[in-house]
Design a protein around this motif. Sequence first.
Motif: not given
Length: 369
Positions: A233-238
């Motif tokens: 996943p690219e970001s922590a939120e994703a």
Amino acid sequence: MPANVEQTSGAEVLRPHAEHAFAAELAALAAQDDRPRPDRWKLSPWAVATYLLGGTLPDGTVITPKYVGPRRIVEVAVTTLATDRALFLLGLPGTAKTWVSEHLAAAVSGDSTLLVQGTAGTPEEAIRYGWNYAQLLAHGPGRDALVPSPVMRGMAEGMTVRVEELTRIPADVQDTLITILSEKTLPIPELGEEVQAVRGFNLIATANDRDRGVNDLSSALRRRFNTVVLPLPESAEAEIDIVTRRVDQIGRSLDLPSAPDGTDEIRRVVTVFRELRDGLTGDGRTKVKSPSGTLSTAEAISVVTGGLALSAHFGDGVLRPGDVAAGVLGAVVRDPGTDRVVWQEYLETVVRERDGWQDFYRACREVSA
């Protein structure tokens, strides 16, 4: 079905196949899908991509995302299955390769069960065919004595076949696929016959990046695949979104109560995993050592699900730091000699100083003692 095997209802199955768990969504997509479909596909390529990525249909039906990631990756994977090349899903452990392959097969063929599980002991018969030796001894070689593999069934019925952990299969067994994928034919020399693949047949293989040295694919076999790399996943939120969705699905299948107040703990687990995985804190200010494990999204899901079970059965139903601390420790410290040092250093230099993380720090200290 053998007499001693009982048929269970869908509600009793611990983990339903994708085509059963999401039958309503697949049916809604099929009912409103007016785009061209390749032969024997249950849905059009557009509808298959929508099934994986999620969306809202014209009648208001909400399709839940099965994969959270770049749309183009899914589009390339789906269109590959509509060609004469097989699909090879490659990525680090925990990047949803098996999950994606299952849902692709469910959406394309309506059946995700044509599966070969790759191991160091996978025999050639698992890919080609075997024999019912009682029939063979009684009547000699014939179609009645032949036991088709999932690959043979997929070829004959025009279905999508899955081969999990292809690089774990011995190289000589892997190469059994070359003729199947290039000529779309499976010879049966014992019978002087062959099985020719009908339209709709294709194959999805998966492998971990870290397993490339186990049994590398031959160049001849690799050319038969279109390789699609599934990223982390690219970001922590994703990643938080992925973990939250999967924990909710797993929790419902296990009849665990939902944990609406568990977002903070999910965020902490994901943050810890990402920072240790990347060797850098989220703000980019502090370098940290990485442990030997992968600390994948799948492991984060397992840690949170275990914590949810703890809170449900031995707590007050609210996911708290103490419920996930032991799971985090178990995921991080795989090698007691080196990983424990890495974990203790991270705990004291990063977690201890972080605002709002004192309960988590104390819980981790307690289980680490």
